[in-house]
Motif scaffolding. Structure first.
Motif, PDB file in Angstrom:
ATOM      1  N   MET A   1       1.283  -0.820  -0.033  1.00  0.00           N
ATOM      2  CA  MET A   1       0.326   0.156   0.064  1.00  0.00           C
ATOM      3  C   MET A   1       0.876   1.152   0.186  1.00  0.00           C
ATOM      4  O   MET A   1       1.644   1.118   1.031  1.00  0.00           O
ATOM      5  CB  MET A   1      -1.032   0.056   1.447  1.00  0.00           C
ATOM      6  CG  MET A   1      -1.662   1.535   1.071  1.00  0.00           C
ATOM      7  SD  MET A   1      -3.243   1.030   2.857  1.00  0.00           S
ATOM      8  CE  MET A   1      -4.166   2.018   2.165  1.00  0.00           C
ATOM      9  N   MET A  37     -11.051  -3.315  -2.776  1.00  0.00           N
ATOM     10  CA  MET A  37      -9.727  -2.638  -3.334  1.00  0.00           C
ATOM     11  C   MET A  37      -9.248  -3.843  -2.114  1.00  0.00           C
ATOM     12  O   MET A  37      -7.352  -3.449  -2.240  1.00  0.00           O
ATOM     13  CB  MET A  37     -10.279  -1.504  -2.912  1.00  0.00           C
ATOM     14  CG  MET A  37     -10.153  -1.010  -3.848  1.00  0.00           C
ATOM     15  SD  MET A  37      -8.966   0.767  -3.473  1.00  0.00           S
ATOM     16  CE  MET A  37     -10.674   1.846  -2.990  1.00  0.00           C
ATOM     17  N   VAL A  93      -0.467  -6.215  -1.763  1.00  0.00           N
ATOM     18  CA  VAL A  93      -0.139  -6.562  -2.487  1.00  0.00           C
ATOM     19  C   VAL A  93       0.923  -5.697  -2.745  1.00  0.00           C
ATOM     20  O   VAL A  93       1.604  -4.330  -2.066  1.00  0.00           O
ATOM     21  CB  VAL A  93      -0.257  -6.807  -4.293  1.00  0.00           C
ATOM     22  CG1 VAL A  93       1.337  -7.164  -4.773  1.00  0.00           C
ATOM     23  CG2 VAL A  93      -0.966  -8.027  -3.863  1.00  0.00           C
ATOM     24  N   ASP A 108     -17.269  -1.397  -2.661  1.00  0.00           N
ATOM     25  CA  ASP A 108     -15.634  -0.901  -3.616  1.00  0.00           C
ATOM     26  C   ASP A 108     -14.474  -0.797  -2.593  1.00  0.00           C
ATOM     27  O   ASP A 108     -13.648  -1.226  -3.034  1.00  0.00           O
ATOM     28  CB  ASP A 108     -16.232  -0.217  -4.036  1.00  0.00           C
ATOM     29  CG  ASP A 108     -16.860   0.609  -4.996  1.00  0.00           C
ATOM     30  OD1 ASP A 108     -17.005  -0.652  -5.530  1.00  0.00           O
ATOM     31  OD2 ASP A 108     -17.077   0.914  -5.232  1.00  0.00           O
ATOM     32  N   ASP A 110      -2.526   5.283  -2.267  1.00  0.00           N
ATOM     33  CA  ASP A 110      -3.485   4.654  -2.354  1.00  0.00           C
ATOM     34  C   ASP A 110      -4.688   5.467  -1.195  1.00  0.00           C
ATOM     35  O   ASP A 110      -5.558   5.132  -1.114  1.00  0.00           O
ATOM     36  CB  ASP A 110      -2.869   3.537  -1.944  1.00  0.00           C
ATOM     37  CG  ASP A 110      -2.616   2.463  -3.324  1.00  0.00           C
ATOM     38  OD1 ASP A 110      -3.033   3.039  -4.501  1.00  0.00           O
ATOM     39  OD2 ASP A 110      -1.788   1.295  -2.753  1.00  0.00           O
ATOM     40  N   PRO A 116      -7.593  -7.041  -1.027  1.00  0.00           N
ATOM     41  CA  PRO A 116      -6.503  -7.371  -2.334  1.00  0.00           C
ATOM     42  C   PRO A 116      -5.516  -6.695  -3.303  1.00  0.00           C
ATOM     43  O   PRO A 116      -4.268  -7.495  -2.528  1.00  0.00           O
ATOM     44  CB  PRO A 116      -7.360  -8.883  -2.432  1.00  0.00           C
ATOM     45  CG  PRO A 116      -8.422  -9.051  -2.305  1.00  0.00           C
ATOM     46  CD  PRO A 116      -8.936  -6.810  -1.612  1.00  0.00           C
ATOM     47  N   SER A 117      -6.121  -5.764  -3.697  1.00  0.00           N
ATOM     48  CA  SER A 117      -5.003  -4.834  -4.179  1.00  0.00           C
ATOM     49  C   SER A 117      -4.162  -4.245  -3.497  1.00  0.00           C
ATOM     50  O   SER A 117      -2.528  -3.564  -3.721  1.00  0.00           O
ATOM     51  CB  SER A 117      -5.513  -4.868  -5.663  1.00  0.00           C
ATOM     52  OG  SER A 117      -6.480  -3.309  -4.714  1.00  0.00           O
ATOM     53  N   LEU A 118      -4.763  -3.576  -2.478  1.00  0.00           N
ATOM     54  CA  LEU A 118      -3.855  -2.958  -1.847  1.00  0.00           C
ATOM     55  C   LEU A 118      -2.667  -3.491  -0.658  1.00  0.00           C
ATOM     56  O   LEU A 118      -1.605  -2.892  -0.404  1.00  0.00           O
ATOM     57  CB  LEU A 118      -4.553  -1.550  -0.418  1.00  0.00           C
ATOM     58  CG  LEU A 118      -5.641  -1.072  -1.306  1.00  0.00           C
ATOM     59  CD1 LEU A 118      -6.993  -0.281  -0.202  1.00  0.00           C
ATOM     60  CD2 LEU A 118      -4.713  -0.190  -1.905  1.00  0.00           C
TER      61      LEU A 118
END
Length: 89
Positions: free
Chosen positions: A1, A83, A89, A79, A5, A85-87
């Motif tokens: 993150m 988000m 990484v 939303d 973000d 899981p993408s944060l």
């Protein structure tokens, strides 16, 4: 993150808060101004005369825009959870 973000999420959160509070605040502001103008013209200085119409206006604003507000908040929360899981990484 990354810090980008975090700033993006903070900006979205503040915009949602602004959108959700606008109908209530604008109705209270409009009614408060009208009652204040009426009180200044008639020299009636009664506290309940200023409070009760604002309370009614806020209630009506919640009845009219409550469904939209709830839908907006639920969509934003979904939303945000999507988000996660993408944060990570």
């Amino acid at each position: 993150m990354t810090d980008t973000d975090v700033i993006e999420i903070a900006m979205k959160t503040m915009m949602i808060a602004l959108k959700l509070s606008a109908p209530i605040l604008l109705s209270a502001l409009t009614v408060g101004f009208a009652v204040s103008l009426f009180q200044s013209m008639t020299q009636i200085q009664e506290f309940t005369l200023a409070f009760v119409p604002k309370l009614v206006a806020v209630g009506v604003a919640l009845l009219i825009s409550g469904n939209w507000m709830l839908h907006t908040l639920v969509t934003f929360t979904q939303d945000l959870f999507a988000m996660i899981p993408s944060l990570l990484v």
